[in-house]
Write an enzyme that holds these catalytic residues in place. Structure first.
Site, short mmCIF file in Angstrom:
data_model
loop_
_atom_site.label_atom_id
_atom_site.label_comp_id
_atom_site.label_asym_id
_atom_site.label_seq_id
_atom_site.Cartn_x
_atom_site.Cartn_y
_atom_site.Cartn_z
CE LYS A 232 -10.67 -0.74 11.14
NZ LYS A 232 -10.07 -0.04 10.04
CG ASP B 231 -6.71 -5.77 6.55
OD1 ASP B 231 -6.20 -5.74 7.68
OD2 ASP B 231 -7.39 -4.84 6.08
CG ASN C 162 -0.17 -0.10 2.50
OD1 ASN C 162 0.59 0.80 2.85
ND2 ASN C 162 -0.34 -1.21 3.23
N PRO D 111 -2.40 -12.20 10.32
CG PRO D 111 -0.39 -12.48 11.44
CD PRO D 111 -1.04 -12.67 10.11
CB CYS E 148 1.50 4.29 13.28
SG CYS E 148 1.24 5.62 12.12
O1 PMT Z 1 2.88 6.08 6.54
P1 PMT Z 1 2.29 7.41 6.07
O2 PMT Z 1 2.46 7.59 4.58
O3 PMT Z 1 2.80 8.58 6.87
O4 PMT Z 1 0.69 7.34 6.29
C1 PMT Z 1 0.20 7.28 7.59
C2 PMT Z 1 -0.97 6.28 7.70
C3 PMT Z 1 -2.14 6.75 6.84
C4 PMT Z 1 -0.54 4.88 7.23
C5 PMT Z 1 -1.36 6.23 9.22
O5 PMT Z 1 -1.73 7.50 9.67
C6 PMT Z 1 -2.52 5.26 9.48
O6 PMT Z 1 -3.68 5.59 9.37
N1 PMT Z 1 -2.16 4.00 9.85
C7 PMT Z 1 -3.11 2.90 10.01
C8 PMT Z 1 -3.30 2.24 8.66
C9 PMT Z 1 -4.20 1.04 8.71
O7 PMT Z 1 -3.83 -0.01 8.26
O8 PMT Z 1 -5.37 1.21 9.31
P2 PMT Z 1 -6.48 0.06 9.48
O9 PMT Z 1 -7.73 0.82 9.75
O10 PMT Z 1 -6.50 -0.85 8.33
O11 PMT Z 1 -6.02 -0.74 10.74
C10 PMT Z 1 -6.50 -0.47 12.07
C11 PMT Z 1 -5.44 -0.73 13.08
O12 PMT Z 1 -5.11 -2.12 13.09
C12 PMT Z 1 -4.11 0.00 12.84
O13 PMT Z 1 -3.59 0.40 14.08
C13 PMT Z 1 -3.23 -1.07 12.16
O14 PMT Z 1 -1.85 -0.84 12.44
C14 PMT Z 1 -3.73 -2.32 12.86
N2 PMT Z 1 -3.63 -3.57 12.08
C15 PMT Z 1 -4.35 -3.73 10.94
C16 PMT Z 1 -4.31 -4.94 10.27
C17 PMT Z 1 -3.50 -5.97 10.77
N3 PMT Z 1 -3.41 -7.14 10.14
N4 PMT Z 1 -2.78 -5.79 11.88
C18 PMT Z 1 -2.84 -4.61 12.55
O15 PMT Z 1 -2.19 -4.43 13.58
#
Ligand code: PMT
Length: 400
Positions: free
Chosen positions: A339, A279, A210, A307, A274
């Site tokens: 979440k 996924d 991504n 995971p 962060c």
């Molecule tokens: O890296 P940059 O270019 O500066 O951009 C920053 C960002 C947009 C990536 C950052 O600000 C951000 O939003 N990070 C979270 C991105 C994300 O994957 O969000 P999510 O909504 O899909 O996931 C929710 C949470 O679960 C997040 O804390 C993620 O780290 C965590 N996660 C998700 C999937 C997974 N398999 N394991 C996880 O731990």
């Protein structure tokens, strides 16, 4: 006496919440602060200088061109005197003048002349707060490093309900204590942090990934280190230098990131996720480069779930204080709150990544942070400024 010997310049602008300023002065003095008050012309329509003089123990300054004051404590001396300038309430009009860099009366002039940190406690009607002009001014001020404390949401003096209430004086005092604390905010706290993207291999030369650049996570690592934390950064592949004093662990895939986190999580007090973790990953990684076939115009990939790293951290019986991110393009608040609950997080930073100029790979970002029973907007700013605000917010809520 957490503010002993600290010098706070309290600016009061015109708004109904000005009646709370007298209480705020008293609560600041309870903590040992020396407080001097500066009022705008319109503030005096809501509360008298005499009241604020009585509670602060000093004459109230209100005039830029006052020969008597210039001989004593004139505007430049006052600007240099302060350890912190707090404007409470900060009206929409005052913020507009500050955003424009005006020096049209004593308070706005002081804001330009002071080397001290400046914090605003916005207070106004909810529609005025939501207005695009006010939001643009807030973003401008935040991007210049001015701190925004509040506003709160709820019923307003005018009968409306919504965001725009000035924070309670005791909450503002707590902000001042955090801001002026002599000990760094996260002194000795062990932080484990993920940042950047993951890469999920298809074959030896291709992967699914991504647009995460790692800039947000690396800014958080830097801000946390500045705040005294011991920082371990588990990083996906990015083209960024490691922030000074930070321990970095490089990984590529979600499974590697999961392993790197779970083997270290028992040694941390605070976890921030962060990273933009994929996924799903390809069910099978081809040993050799996948070849294009002449007779097939389509290729079907089977993906399996990775995971969920932060959910695994949240499920630990002795979990650290856990802060997640939610990168969303629609229904941002709803998905973030889901979440927060589902992954058993303590706090989540909702990131609207549908907006141009913020989020993935941008230099700036804006967040809305939610925790159980509260929320705070962190308006558009460069990622380091935003990270410093986020770390200050986490430090206020983090309990070992
Ligand atoms: O890296 P940059 O270019 O500066 O951009 C920053 C960002 C947009 C990536 C950052 O600000 C951000 O939003 N990070 C979270 C991105 C994300 O994957 O969000 P999510 O909504 O899909 O996931 C929710 C949470 O679960 C997040 O804390 C993620 O780290 C965590 N996660 C998700 C999937 C997974 N398999 N394991 C996880 O731990």
């Amino acid at each position: 006496m957490r503010l002993a010997d600290k010098r706070i310049l309290l600016g009061v602008s015109g708004g109904i919440a000005a009646y709370k300023s007298a209480e705020l002065v008293r609560r600041l003095k309870d903590q040992g602060a020396e407080v001097r008050v500066v009022m705008t012309r319109s503030a005096k329509e809501f509360i008298t200088p005499l009241t604020l003089q009585a509670v602060s123990g000093h004459p109230v300054a209100d005039s830029l061109l006052d020969p008597a004051a210039e001989a004593g404590m004139g505007h430049i001396e006052l600007a240099k005197w302060a350890d912190l300038v707090l404007i409470a309430p900060a009206s929409a009009n005052l913020m507009a003048r500050m955003a424009a860099g005006m020096a049209d009366e004593l308070l706005t002039t002081l804001c330009l002349a002071t080397p001290a940190p400046v914090a605003l406690a916005p207070a106004m009607n909810q529609q005025m707060y939501r207005n695009a002009a006010t939001q643009a001014n807030l973003e401008t001020l935040a991007s210049r490093g001015i701190q925004l404390w509040g506003p709160d949401s709820g019923s307003q003096a005018c009968g409306d309900i919504g965001p725009g209430r000035m924070l309670d004086p005791l909450e503002l005092v707590e902000h001042c204590c955090q801001q002026l604390a002599s000990e760094p905010l996260l002194a000795g706290v062990r932080l484990l942090l993920t940042a950047g993207p993951t890469r999920e291999a298809l074959d030896p030369v291709r992967y699914i990934s991504n647009h995460s650049s790692g800039k947000m996570g690396y800014a958080i690592a830097r801000a946390a280190r500045e705040a005294g934390a011991e920082v371990t950064l588990v990083s996906g592949p990015v083209a960024l230098a490691t922030p000074p004093g930070v321990t970095r662990v490089d990984v590529e895939s979600a499974e590697q990131m999961h392993q790197a986190v779970m083997s270290r999580v028992h040694e941390c007090d605070l976890f921030i996720g962060c990273a933009a973790v994929a996924d799903y990953r390809p069910a099978r990684v081809a040993e050799q480069k996948i070849k294009k076939t002449g007779d097939n115009d389509q290729m079907v990939l089977t993906l399996v779930k990775n995971p969920d790293i932060i959910a695994a951290v949240g499920a630990l019986p002795d979990k650290p204080y856990t802060v997640g991110f939610a990168a969303e393009t629609v229904d941002v608040e709803q998905y973030a709150l889901d979440k927060l609950a589902r992954k058993r997080l303590d706090m989540i930073a909702a990131n609207d990544v549908s907006r141009a100029g913020q989020g993935f790979n941008a230099d700036d970002n804006a967040l809305t942070v939610f925790w159980h029973g509260g929320q705070a907007p962190l308006p558009l700013a460069d990622k380091l400024t935003l990270a410093r605000h986020l770390i200050a917010l986490i430090a206020r809520h983090y309990r070992p």
